[in-house]
Design a protein around this motif. Structure first.
Motif, PDB file in Angstrom:
ATOM      1  N   ASN A   1      -1.981   0.607  -4.996  1.00 32.19           N
ATOM      2  CA  ASN A   1      -1.709  -0.730  -4.472  1.00 32.19           C
ATOM      3  C   ASN A   1      -0.950  -1.537  -5.521  1.00 32.19           C
ATOM      4  O   ASN A   1      -1.459  -1.782  -6.612  1.00 32.19           O
ATOM      5  CB  ASN A   1      -3.018  -1.422  -4.105  1.00 32.19           C
ATOM      6  CG  ASN A   1      -2.791  -2.719  -3.367  1.00 32.19           C
ATOM      7  OD1 ASN A   1      -2.291  -3.674  -3.926  1.00 32.19           O
ATOM      8  ND2 ASN A   1      -3.154  -2.743  -2.093  1.00 32.19           N
TER       9      ASN A   1
ATOM     10  N   ASP B   1       0.828  -1.206   0.000  1.00 30.70           N
ATOM     11  CA  ASP B   1       0.000   0.000   0.000  1.00 30.70           C
ATOM     12  C   ASP B   1       0.858   1.250   0.000  1.00 30.70           C
ATOM     13  O   ASP B   1       1.901   1.295   0.664  1.00 30.70           O
ATOM     14  CB  ASP B   1      -0.877   0.043   1.250  1.00 30.70           C
ATOM     15  CG  ASP B   1      -1.826  -1.121   1.352  1.00 30.70           C
ATOM     16  OD1 ASP B   1      -2.780  -1.155   0.566  1.00 30.70           O
ATOM     17  OD2 ASP B   1      -1.616  -1.985   2.224  1.00 30.70           O
TER      18      ASP B   1
ATOM     19  N   ASN C   1      -3.962   0.771  12.460  1.00 26.55           N
ATOM     20  CA  ASN C   1      -3.241   1.080  11.233  1.00 26.55           C
ATOM     21  C   ASN C   1      -1.813   1.540  11.534  1.00 26.55           C
ATOM     22  O   ASN C   1      -1.605   2.518  12.226  1.00 26.55           O
ATOM     23  CB  ASN C   1      -3.967   2.182  10.448  1.00 26.55           C
ATOM     24  CG  ASN C   1      -5.294   1.707   9.890  1.00 26.55           C
ATOM     25  OD1 ASN C   1      -5.455   0.534   9.575  1.00 26.55           O
ATOM     26  ND2 ASN C   1      -6.248   2.606   9.771  1.00 26.55           N
TER      27      ASN C   1
ATOM     28  N   TYR D   1      -4.261   7.063  -3.500  1.00 24.13           N
ATOM     29  CA  TYR D   1      -3.853   5.792  -2.901  1.00 24.13           C
ATOM     30  C   TYR D   1      -3.531   4.844  -4.046  1.00 24.13           C
ATOM     31  O   TYR D   1      -4.183   4.864  -5.088  1.00 24.13           O
ATOM     32  CB  TYR D   1      -4.986   5.210  -2.040  1.00 24.13           C
ATOM     33  CG  TYR D   1      -4.813   3.728  -1.786  1.00 24.13           C
ATOM     34  CD1 TYR D   1      -3.950   3.280  -0.789  1.00 24.13           C
ATOM     35  CD2 TYR D   1      -5.479   2.788  -2.563  1.00 24.13           C
ATOM     36  CE1 TYR D   1      -3.762   1.922  -0.580  1.00 24.13           C
ATOM     37  CE2 TYR D   1      -5.301   1.427  -2.349  1.00 24.13           C
ATOM     38  CZ  TYR D   1      -4.438   1.003  -1.352  1.00 24.13           C
ATOM     39  OH  TYR D   1      -4.247  -0.344  -1.157  1.00 24.13           O
TER      40      TYR D   1
ATOM     41  N   ALA E   1      -3.370   5.062   3.970  1.00 24.30           N
ATOM     42  CA  ALA E   1      -2.187   4.334   3.520  1.00 24.30           C
ATOM     43  C   ALA E   1      -2.293   2.829   3.693  1.00 24.30           C
ATOM     44  O   ALA E   1      -1.529   2.079   3.087  1.00 24.30           O
ATOM     45  CB  ALA E   1      -0.943   4.848   4.251  1.00 24.30           C
ATOM     46  N   ASN E   2      -3.243   2.365   4.514  1.00 20.21           N
ATOM     47  CA  ASN E   2      -3.404   0.930   4.751  1.00 20.21           C
ATOM     48  C   ASN E   2      -4.737   0.396   4.240  1.00 20.21           C
ATOM     49  O   ASN E   2      -5.197  -0.648   4.701  1.00 20.21           O
ATOM     50  CB  ASN E   2      -3.289   0.613   6.247  1.00 20.21           C
ATOM     51  CG  ASN E   2      -1.879   0.233   6.640  1.00 20.21           C
ATOM     52  OD1 ASN E   2      -1.096  -0.194   5.802  1.00 20.21           O
ATOM     53  ND2 ASN E   2      -1.548   0.370   7.903  1.00 20.21           N
TER      54      ASN E   2
ATOM     55  N   ALA F   1       6.188  -0.711  -2.498  1.00 15.05           N
ATOM     56  CA  ALA F   1       5.506   0.525  -2.092  1.00 15.05           C
ATOM     57  C   ALA F   1       6.237   1.310  -1.015  1.00 15.05           C
ATOM     58  O   ALA F   1       5.976   2.498  -0.838  1.00 15.05           O
ATOM     59  CB  ALA F   1       4.090   0.207  -1.611  1.00 15.05           C
TER      60      ALA F   1
ATOM     61  N   GLY G   1      -5.624  -1.105   1.457  1.00 14.24           N
ATOM     62  CA  GLY G   1      -5.553  -2.436   0.856  1.00 14.24           C
ATOM     63  C   GLY G   1      -5.344  -3.522   1.881  1.00 14.24           C
ATOM     64  O   GLY G   1      -6.077  -4.519   1.931  1.00 14.24           O
ATOM     65  N   ARG G   2      -4.348  -3.343   2.709  1.00 15.96           N
ATOM     66  CA  ARG G   2      -3.992  -4.369   3.693  1.00 15.96           C
ATOM     67  C   ARG G   2      -5.126  -4.618   4.673  1.00 15.96           C
ATOM     68  O   ARG G   2      -5.359  -5.754   5.086  1.00 15.96           O
ATOM     69  CB  ARG G   2      -2.736  -3.929   4.451  1.00 15.96           C
ATOM     70  CG  ARG G   2      -2.213  -4.927   5.440  1.00 15.96           C
ATOM     71  CD  ARG G   2      -1.578  -6.115   4.760  1.00 15.96           C
ATOM     72  NE  ARG G   2      -0.388  -5.734   4.009  1.00 15.96           N
ATOM     73  CZ  ARG G   2       0.327  -6.591   3.289  1.00 15.96           C
ATOM     74  NH1 ARG G   2      -0.044  -7.849   3.202  1.00 15.96           N
ATOM     75  NH2 ARG G   2       1.391  -6.183   2.624  1.00 15.96           N
TER      76      ARG G   2
ATOM     77  N   CYS H   1      -9.591  -3.256   2.355  1.00 18.91           N
ATOM     78  CA  CYS H   1      -9.981  -4.065   1.189  1.00 18.91           C
ATOM     79  C   CYS H   1     -10.178  -5.522   1.591  1.00 18.91           C
ATOM     80  O   CYS H   1     -11.094  -6.195   1.108  1.00 18.91           O
ATOM     81  CB  CYS H   1      -8.939  -3.951   0.083  1.00 18.91           C
ATOM     82  SG  CYS H   1      -8.924  -2.338  -0.731  1.00 18.91           S
TER      83      CYS H   1
END
Length: 293
Positions: free
Chosen positions: A34, A8, A281, A32, A72-73, A47, A75-76, A79
């Motif tokens: 990914n 990310d 996060n 953002y 910033a997080n 990244a 995706g991790r 998502c």
């Protein structure tokens, strides 16, 4: 080698290809991105850097009201949670969701998103001292499942009572399992018939799953990995991303960065996870000062 970690990244567009139209991205846009979404196989790395070159298909503009560090997080954490809740679980208003490991990044994101979708949420933690963060994220109930069989037995009884009090005597519609290990069989007592258990992680290790228990409970167990689905369904995934960002911009989810480390101390961020001390996060700041976030 060389190897650059990180999936990310959030930052500002400093250049773009001539084939990227201005109505899609402009230089100066806050975005953002990914690396796992690159059609050429970015592999989810690269990244953690001051400059990142990436396919425009993996880049998403973010609302001006959101700090870069707070997305910033996505995706991790978000998502992964969204994929379990919506794509697999089809969670809606008044559904009951249970998530274990709820003081971690994916766990807290699951609580926040499920509440934004109108669901009721029971959040599980290994011990009650970890319950502050999922409570702040909006969980309706916090339960501790412990780390031994006696604690798991008590957890099952407490979950059954809590679910009944919340209007779901048959159990949860969806369970998001980040922990796995010995806890998994206890989770089967918490799922309603034809409910789904999404396997997102196994921080407590992996144990064999007895098929007979799935038969008796009429439960569905699904591995939840969002990257492949996102690459194969880019339009739907972009809609999902816009919904997540919309929840943040509208205040349904409070944008936050729980731990920020300067780039020179990035190893400390990884040590948090290695020592199982990460909460919420965790962000590495590649700018010279945090104020630029």
């Amino acid at each position: 080698l060389p190897y650059t970690p990180g999936m990310d990244v959030a930052g500002i567009v400093v250049d773009k290809g001539s084939d990227v139209p201005d109505d899609e991205l402009r230089i100066g846009d806050r975005v953002y991105a990914n690396t796992a979404l690159c059609p050429d196989g970015g592999g989810g790395t690269g990244a953690l850097a001051e400059l990142v070159s990436i396919s425009s298909t993996a880049v998403f503009p973010i609302p001006d009201s959101l700090h870069l560090s707070s997305v910033a997080n996505i995706g991790r954490n978000y998502c992964a949670a969204y994929h379990s809740l919506k794509v697999i679980g089809n969670v809606g208003p008044n559904d009951l969701v249970f998530v274990d490991g709820s003081s971690g990044g994916v766990g807290m994101a699951t609580v926040e998103l499920a509440k934004s979708m109108g669901a009721k949420v029971i959040a599980g933690v290994s011990h009650m001292e970890k319950g502050t963060l999922p409570t702040m994220a909006g969980a309706d109930k916090i339960l501790a499942y412990g780390r031994d069989k006696e604690s798991h037995k008590q957890f099952k009884a407490e979950f059954k009572a809590a679910a009944a009090d919340m209007g779901h005597p048959q159990g949860a519609s969806l369970i998001v399992d980040v922990v796995n290990g010995d806890l998994f069989e206890s989770l089967l007592s918490c799922i309603k018939p034809l409910g789904k258990i999404c396997l997102v992680g196994f921080v407590a290790g992996q144990k064999p799953i007895r098929p007979g228990l799935l038969l008796i409970k009429e439960a569905m167990v699904v591995g939840s990995l969002w990257g492949r689905w996102a690459r194969e369904n880019p339009v739907l995934f972009r809609n999902n991303m816009n919904e997540i960002l919309g929840y943040m911009a509208d205040g349904k989810i409070e944008p936050r960065a729980d731990s920020i480390f300067p780039f020179d101390d990035s190893i400390k961020a990884f040590e948090l996870f290695e020592e199982n001390k990460a909460r919420g996060n965790t962000v590495v700041d590649c700018t010279s000062t945090h104020s630029k976030l």
